[in-house]
Design an enzyme around this catalytic site. Structure first.
Site, PDB file in Angstrom:
ATOM      1  N   SER A 274     -38.586 -85.649 -13.635  1.00 14.51           N
ATOM      2  CA  SER A 274     -39.441 -84.759 -12.854  1.00 14.51           C
ATOM      3  C   SER A 274     -40.903 -85.128 -13.104  1.00 14.51           C
ATOM      4  CB  SER A 274     -39.116 -83.300 -13.201  1.00 14.51           C
ATOM      5  OG  SER A 274     -39.606 -82.415 -12.228  1.00 14.51           O
TER       6      SER A 274
ATOM      7  N   HIS B 197     -31.620 -80.302  -9.547  1.00 19.18           N
ATOM      8  CA  HIS B 197     -32.797 -80.952 -10.133  1.00 19.18           C
ATOM      9  C   HIS B 197     -32.561 -81.310 -11.598  1.00 19.18           C
ATOM     10  CE1 HIS B 197     -37.069 -81.956  -9.939  1.00 19.18           C
ATOM     11  NE2 HIS B 197     -37.238 -81.360 -11.107  1.00 19.18           N
TER      12      HIS B 197
END
Length: 259
Positions: free
Chosen positions: A103, A238
């Protein structure tokens, strides 16, 4: 592999504030430097050594403002954060390096890679980026300027390890400054134009149910390198890598030891 004179002459040890080594390796074949996500900490990678070859050392970056550095103010600009990490990594340049960033950590890893390659040559074996759009496809969300409630809602929507902690008022108060600082760093970050190309292979990894990052966003990482590029799509959101850590890290180990 080419290494600058500064790297060859470095005698100081890795800074114990900036880096954690869950399983120190006396004579590593390679060091895998891991960059956490927004609000994340070095402990996110503490279990990784058990799934890697014994001669690969995990070096996890510890950003200011979290865990045992929680009293320090978080860094709010990419230039300062990447510049400091690149400087502190100089003692590790006696061995090949690979970077893994998840991320926000993917952008930080990329920026550190650019600085390392520019100053010290091609000491990186591979850059691995996870769940983060390529530089050309980044768009500021503006969430860093929103209320705590909006910020927390976005963090919770991504899943990961924050849910229980952010439900606790005391822990939320401790965690939010670092999370907001990281979101501000993300919102304000502007990749260099024109974007320099790395000379090392790049591997991108994505969860197939990620609510914020699409496959095309990850394929665009091919633009950052003159080397080979590959995309791996895994099952999950995610934070797909939480459930898939053993197989993911084993695959990373194979990539780093092949050829």
């Amino acid at each position: 592999m080419t290494v600058s004179r500064a790297a060859r002459g470095a005698h100081r040890a890795l800074d114990q504030e900036w880096f954690r080594r869950p399983r120190p390796v006396p004579d590593p074949r390679l060091r895998l430097v891991c960059f956490p996500h927004a609000g994340g900490a070095a402990s996110f990678f503490r279990d990784w050594p058990q799934w890697l070859p014994a001669d690969i050392e995990v070096v996890a970056v510890c950003y200011p403002g979290r865990e045992d550095r929680i009293a320090l103010p978080p860094v709010e600009t990419m230039d300062e954060l990447a510049g400091r990490i690149a400087e502190e990594l100089v003692p590790a340049l006696d061995r090949p390096l690979a970077f893994f960033g998840h991320s926000m950590g993917a952008s930080v890893a990329h920026e550190v890679a650019l600085r390392i390659e520019r100053r010290h040559g091609r000491v990186l074996r591979r850059l691995l980026v996870s769940s983060r759009s390529a530089p050309s496809r980044l768009r500021p969300s503006g969430i860093s300027r929103e209320s705590d409630e909006v910020l927390v809602a976005d963090v919770m929507a991504l899943g990961g390890t924050f849910s229980a902690a952010l439900d606790h008022p005391g822990l939320r108060e401790l965690l939010l400054p670092a999370i907001r600082a990281d979101y501000r760093l993300i919102d304000d970050y502007r990749p260099p134009v024109p974007l320099p190309r790395l000379g090392v292979p790049v591997t991108a990894v994505l969860g197939d149910r990620d609510p914020h990052v699409q496959e095309a966003d990850m394929r665009a990482w091919a633009e950052v390198t003159e080397g080979d590029f590959g995309l791996r799509v895994r099952s999950g959101d995610h934070f797909y890598l939480l459930e898939q850590a053993p197989s993911l890290v084993a695959e990373v180990g194979r990539l780093l030891t092949s050829g």
